[in-house]
Write a protein that holds these residues in place. Structure first.
Motif, PDB file in Angstrom:
ATOM      1  N   TYR A   1       0.843  -1.189   0.000  1.00  0.00           N
ATOM      2  CA  TYR A   1       0.000   0.000   0.000  1.00  0.00           C
ATOM      3  C   TYR A   1       0.884   1.246   0.000  1.00  0.00           C
ATOM      4  O   TYR A   1       2.083   1.174   0.262  1.00  0.00           O
ATOM      5  N   ALA A   2       0.266   2.388  -0.286  1.00  0.00           N
ATOM      6  CA  ALA A   2       0.994   3.658  -0.271  1.00  0.00           C
ATOM      7  C   ALA A   2       0.153   4.698   0.453  1.00  0.00           C
ATOM      8  O   ALA A   2      -1.079   4.676   0.394  1.00  0.00           O
ATOM      9  N   ILE A   3       0.845   5.615   1.141  1.00  0.00           N
ATOM     10  CA  ILE A   3       0.149   6.690   1.841  1.00  0.00           C
ATOM     11  C   ILE A   3       0.979   7.964   1.677  1.00  0.00           C
ATOM     12  O   ILE A   3       2.223   7.926   1.749  1.00  0.00           O
ATOM     13  N   PRO A   4       0.348   9.100   1.400  1.00  0.00           N
ATOM     14  CA  PRO A   4       1.110  10.346   1.204  1.00  0.00           C
ATOM     15  C   PRO A   4       1.904  10.730   2.455  1.00  0.00           C
ATOM     16  O   PRO A   4       1.424  10.592   3.581  1.00  0.00           O
ATOM     17  N   LYS A   5       3.107  11.247   2.247  1.00  0.00           N
ATOM     18  CA  LYS A   5       3.934  11.686   3.374  1.00  0.00           C
ATOM     19  C   LYS A   5       3.274  12.828   4.150  1.00  0.00           C
ATOM     20  O   LYS A   5       3.513  12.990   5.348  1.00  0.00           O
ATOM     21  N   SER A   6       2.443  13.589   3.469  1.00  0.00           N
ATOM     22  CA  SER A   6       1.802  14.733   4.121  1.00  0.00           C
ATOM     23  C   SER A   6       0.882  14.306   5.258  1.00  0.00           C
ATOM     24  O   SER A   6       0.547  15.113   6.128  1.00  0.00           O
ATOM     25  N   LEU A   7       0.463  13.029   5.263  1.00  0.00           N
ATOM     26  CA  LEU A   7      -0.422  12.534   6.320  1.00  0.00           C
ATOM     27  C   LEU A   7       0.343  11.907   7.480  1.00  0.00           C
ATOM     28  O   LEU A   7      -0.246  11.578   8.505  1.00  0.00           O
ATOM     29  N   VAL A   8       1.668  11.744   7.303  1.00  0.00           N
ATOM     30  CA  VAL A   8       2.471  10.978   8.265  1.00  0.00           C
ATOM     31  C   VAL A   8       3.273  11.915   9.160  1.00  0.00           C
ATOM     32  O   VAL A   8       3.914  12.862   8.688  1.00  0.00           O
ATOM     33  N   ASP A   9       3.246  11.626  10.469  1.00  0.00           N
ATOM     34  CA  ASP A   9       4.065  12.378  11.419  1.00  0.00           C
ATOM     35  C   ASP A   9       5.470  11.782  11.491  1.00  0.00           C
ATOM     36  O   ASP A   9       6.459  12.474  11.307  1.00  0.00           O
ATOM     37  N   HIS A  10       5.548  10.475  11.764  1.00  0.00           N
ATOM     38  CA  HIS A  10       6.848   9.807  11.776  1.00  0.00           C
ATOM     39  C   HIS A  10       6.638   8.296  11.685  1.00  0.00           C
ATOM     40  O   HIS A  10       5.514   7.800  11.816  1.00  0.00           O
ATOM     41  N   VAL A  11       7.742   7.580  11.460  1.00  0.00           N
ATOM     42  CA  VAL A  11       7.715   6.121  11.346  1.00  0.00           C
ATOM     43  C   VAL A  11       8.680   5.534  12.358  1.00  0.00           C
ATOM     44  O   VAL A  11       9.834   5.969  12.458  1.00  0.00           O
ATOM     45  N   ASP A  12       8.205   4.545  13.138  1.00  0.00           N
ATOM     46  CA  ASP A  12       9.040   3.845  14.107  1.00  0.00           C
ATOM     47  C   ASP A  12       9.259   2.405  13.658  1.00  0.00           C
ATOM     48  O   ASP A  12       8.348   1.773  13.120  1.00  0.00           O
ATOM     49  N   ALA A  13      10.465   1.900  13.890  1.00  0.00           N
ATOM     50  CA  ALA A  13      10.746   0.496  13.607  1.00  0.00           C
ATOM     51  C   ALA A  13      10.515  -0.321  14.870  1.00  0.00           C
ATOM     52  O   ALA A  13      10.679   0.167  15.983  1.00  0.00           O
ATOM     53  N   GLY A  14      10.130  -1.587  14.675  1.00  0.00           N
ATOM     54  CA  GLY A  14       9.946  -2.481  15.816  1.00  0.00           C
ATOM     55  C   GLY A  14       8.491  -2.760  16.091  1.00  0.00           C
ATOM     56  O   GLY A  14       7.605  -2.001  15.708  1.00  0.00           O
ATOM     57  N   GLY A  15       8.218  -3.880  16.762  1.00  0.00           N
ATOM     58  CA  GLY A  15       6.855  -4.281  17.085  1.00  0.00           C
ATOM     59  C   GLY A  15       6.493  -5.568  16.388  1.00  0.00           C
ATOM     60  O   GLY A  15       7.217  -6.046  15.519  1.00  0.00           O
ATOM     61  N   PRO A  16       5.379  -6.199  16.776  1.00  0.00           N
ATOM     62  CA  PRO A  16       4.979  -7.458  16.158  1.00  0.00           C
ATOM     63  C   PRO A  16       4.594  -7.252  14.709  1.00  0.00           C
ATOM     64  O   PRO A  16       4.056  -6.206  14.351  1.00  0.00           O
ATOM     65  N   PRO A  17       4.898  -8.217  13.836  1.00  0.00           N
ATOM     66  CA  PRO A  17       4.572  -8.066  12.425  1.00  0.00           C
ATOM     67  C   PRO A  17       3.083  -7.981  12.203  1.00  0.00           C
ATOM     68  O   PRO A  17       2.303  -8.687  12.811  1.00  0.00           O
ATOM     69  N   ALA A  18       2.695  -7.081  11.302  1.00  0.00           N
ATOM     70  CA  ALA A  18       1.269  -6.865  11.047  1.00  0.00           C
ATOM     71  C   ALA A  18       0.611  -8.091  10.478  1.00  0.00           C
ATOM     72  O   ALA A  18      -0.544  -8.382  10.751  1.00  0.00           O
ATOM     73  N   SER A  19       1.340  -8.856   9.652  1.00  0.00           N
ATOM     74  CA  SER A  19       0.728 -10.024   9.038  1.00  0.00           C
ATOM     75  C   SER A  19       0.394 -11.074  10.068  1.00  0.00           C
ATOM     76  O   SER A  19      -0.577 -11.814   9.935  1.00  0.00           O
ATOM     77  N   VAL A  20       1.211 -11.174  11.155  1.00  0.00           N
ATOM     78  CA  VAL A  20       0.898 -12.114  12.220  1.00  0.00           C
ATOM     79  C   VAL A  20      -0.280 -11.609  13.034  1.00  0.00           C
ATOM     80  O   VAL A  20      -1.159 -12.353  13.442  1.00  0.00           O
ATOM     81  N   ALA A  21      -0.323 -10.299  13.256  1.00  0.00           N
ATOM     82  CA  ALA A  21      -1.393  -9.731  14.071  1.00  0.00           C
ATOM     83  C   ALA A  21      -2.755  -9.970  13.467  1.00  0.00           C
ATOM     84  O   ALA A  21      -3.744 -10.091  14.176  1.00  0.00           O
ATOM     85  N   THR A  22      -2.818 -10.034  12.148  1.00  0.00           N
ATOM     86  CA  THR A  22      -4.116 -10.215  11.504  1.00  0.00           C
ATOM     87  C   THR A  22      -4.316 -11.621  10.986  1.00  0.00           C
ATOM     88  O   THR A  22      -5.327 -11.916  10.374  1.00  0.00           O
ATOM     89  N   ALA A  23      -3.366 -12.524  11.198  1.00  0.00           N
ATOM     90  CA  ALA A  23      -3.511 -13.879  10.681  1.00  0.00           C
ATOM     91  C   ALA A  23      -4.624 -14.606  11.399  1.00  0.00           C
ATOM     92  O   ALA A  23      -4.903 -14.389  12.560  1.00  0.00           O
ATOM     93  N   GLY A  24      -5.248 -15.522  10.697  1.00  0.00           N
ATOM     94  CA  GLY A  24      -6.256 -16.371  11.301  1.00  0.00           C
ATOM     95  C   GLY A  24      -7.637 -15.773  11.351  1.00  0.00           C
ATOM     96  O   GLY A  24      -8.575 -16.419  11.780  1.00  0.00           O
ATOM     97  N   ILE A  25      -7.810 -14.528  10.921  1.00  0.00           N
ATOM     98  CA  ILE A  25      -9.149 -13.937  10.915  1.00  0.00           C
ATOM     99  C   ILE A  25      -9.927 -14.523   9.754  1.00  0.00           C
ATOM    100  O   ILE A  25      -9.478 -14.483   8.617  1.00  0.00           O
ATOM    101  N   PRO A  26     -11.085 -15.101  10.001  1.00  0.00           N
ATOM    102  CA  PRO A  26     -11.827 -15.721   8.915  1.00  0.00           C
ATOM    103  C   PRO A  26     -12.276 -14.703   7.892  1.00  0.00           C
ATOM    104  O   PRO A  26     -12.676 -13.602   8.223  1.00  0.00           O
ATOM    105  N   LYS A  27     -12.167 -15.067   6.638  1.00  0.00           N
ATOM    106  CA  LYS A  27     -12.595 -14.184   5.560  1.00  0.00           C
ATOM    107  C   LYS A  27     -14.073 -14.401   5.284  1.00  0.00           C
ATOM    108  O   LYS A  27     -14.637 -15.440   5.566  1.00  0.00           O
ATOM    109  N   VAL A  28     -14.684 -13.397   4.678  1.00  0.00           N
ATOM    110  CA  VAL A  28     -16.104 -13.515   4.376  1.00  0.00           C
ATOM    111  C   VAL A  28     -16.321 -14.650   3.396  1.00  0.00           C
ATOM    112  O   VAL A  28     -15.612 -14.795   2.414  1.00  0.00           O
ATOM    113  N   ALA A  29     -17.299 -15.482   3.706  1.00  0.00           N
ATOM    114  CA  ALA A  29     -17.606 -16.609   2.823  1.00  0.00           C
ATOM    115  C   ALA A  29     -18.330 -16.109   1.586  1.00  0.00           C
ATOM    116  O   ALA A  29     -19.196 -15.258   1.663  1.00  0.00           O
TER     117      ALA A  29
END
Length: 473
Positions: A53-81
């Motif tokens: 995905y992409a987001i304009p820099k004008s909307l962003v205050d800052h970026v921090d490194a570190g933390g649990p991976p987003a793909s793991v955080a959302t894994a296992g959520i059932p998709k709409v049938a």
């Protein structure tokens, strides 16, 4: 050796969980958790799982490194049938030999298709395009599937299997009238194919040709017993019995069925007039209208009630038709007008999303466009979110028919709240964009990320704040 493999798999799983992610801090106080973030000109490019995905820099205050991976955080959520769709049993003679050449690493290989087309063999080219279309169809990529099926038909226009699949795609996307000639050609090409008659029945039923659908499904069952076809046949027979005495009236965009003995001409005219006005409103709000005339049935033996929050009523009959109980109603009322617009909105939503819209979004948009607001429910809903007793949005991807009483009421209220927040914060154009992405095969969360840059967790957090700010909790 087996133990070593098991240890490696376990170690890999823990390594994935322990991998760090980046956090995008937006100027409005929100956060986006991503697997990786990088600068790209005036945008930040970020990845979550396999999606970018992409987001304009004008909307962003800052970026921090570190933390649990987003793909793991959302894994296992059932998709709409997906809505139940017809899956033909027929296949092409040499299909199995080509699948491995065309589908590589879970994707259609366009180079392989070009190579096969270059051999100058029409049957081979048709089969290759069909395999690609079938793969995309089964994975919900409707636009790509349509392109491949149409390519296959250019090489073999009377191939019954290709015709059946293409017709199934058209019916699924709300284009039953367009599907009819293809199903008729399939039957002529393969008169002993139960799949051809089954698909013909689907197209006929969705086009309000119930009697013809009954005959087609009976013939299909005579060729091959099938429990699903039997269920649809029973449903069609019940509807045929109910509507035997119904008369018909048409307007520019609607075909209205009614029982002439018990409905006044004045009421029928008022209903059609209201629907035509609603149609114009929804074209303005949502854009693309349904391609075919919309079928409306008035049930005069059932007392009028608010079908818009009745899961057992709307969920069990979700086939593109509007069904309105009107017993006891003699003239247009504000409540009937609201119900008509709500039900019509579902037809538009179904068309825009190619039948892939999750129930919470479906119901939320339809309620918003009635129009309905949270009113007194807002404060109670704000409290539910504050105490984290709300129904998670991923749960609301499933059918609302599982909910009863208060739980059903909350499901509809949450749906309205979520769509109201998106509309108030981003506008109806982003709601339209979400529906378009769904029609192209995106999951609900992927569509949200690509438009409002939120997954379900972030959306629920933002929604809690929205409700608290608006309703004082």
């Amino acid at each position: 050796m087996r133990a070593r493999v098991s240890i490696f798999i376990i170690w890999t799983a823990f390594a994935a969980i322990g991998a760090e992610a980046d956090t995008i801090h937006l100027k409005n106080g929100r956060k986006i958790l991503a697997d990786q973030v990088r600068e790209n000109g005036n945008h930040y490019q970020y990845e979550i799982g396999d999606d970018s995905y992409a987001i304009p820099k004008s909307l962003v205050d800052h970026v921090d490194a570190g933390g649990p991976p987003a793909s793991v955080a959302t894994a296992g959520i059932p998709k709409v049938a997906d809505l139940p769709t017809f899956a033909p049993a027929d296949s092409l003679a040499n299909e199995g030999d080509l699948v491995g050449k065309i589908i590589k690493e879970g994707k259609v290989d366009p180079n392989a298709l070009s190579t096969l087309d270059g051999k100058g063999n029409a049957e081979l080219s048709a089969t290759a395009s069909f395999i690609a279309g079938k793969f995309e169809f089964e994975h919900g990529n409707i636009n790509e599937a349509r392109r491949y099926f149409e390519g296959a038909l250019r090489f073999q226009p009377e191939n019954s299997t290709i015709l059946i699949y293409y017709a199934a795609l058209l019916v699924r996307t709300g284009n039953a009238a367009q599907a009819l000639p293809y199903t008729q050609r399939a039957v002529r090409a393969a008169p002993n194919s139960p799949d051809a008659y089954t698909m013909l029945g689907y197209a006929q039923f969705a086009s309000d040709r119930t009697k013809d659908a009954i005959a087609s499904w009976k013939h299909s069952l005579s060729l091959r017993p099938d429990a699903t076809v039997q269920q649809f046949l029973a449903k069609a027979q019940r509807e045929e019995n109910t509507e035997t005495d119904f008369a018909q009236r048409e307007s520019t965009h609607f075909v209205l069925h009614y029982e002439g003995r018990q409905t006044s001409e004045s009421l029928r005219a008022q209903i059609l007039s209201a629907l035509e006005s609603d149609y114009d409103d929804l074209v303005r709000d949502l854009g693309t209208p349904p391609r075919d005339n919309i079928l409306v049935t008035l049930y005069t033996e059932q007392a009028f009630f608010d079908v818009t929050r009745a899961p057992s009523w709307s969920g069990a009959l979700n086939d593109g038709k509007l069904r309105i109980p009107i017993s006891g109603v003699s003239s247009m009322t504000s409540e009937l007008a609201r119900v008509l617009k709500h039900e019509l909105a579902h037809s538009f939503i179904n068309q825009l999303s190619a039948g892939r819209c999750p129930p919470w979004l479906h119901e939320g948009i339809a309620q918003l466009l009635e129009p309905r607001n949270l009113g007194r429910d807002g404060r109670a809903l704000a409290q539910l979110f504050k105490t984290q007793r709300n129904i998670p949005l991923n749960v609301l991807e499933g059918s609302f028919m599982r909910f009863y009483g208060t739980e059903a009421y909350v499901a509809y209220a949450e749906s309205l709240a979520a769509v109201s927040y998106i509309n108030d914060s981003y506008g109806m154009s982003d709601v339209q964009r979400i529906l378009q992405l769904l029609s192209q095969g995106s999951s609900p969360e992927a569509a949200l990320r690509a438009t409002i840059h939120s997954d379900y967790g972030q959306l629920e957090s933002d929604l809690a704040k929205y409700l608290a700010d608006k309703y004082g909790n």
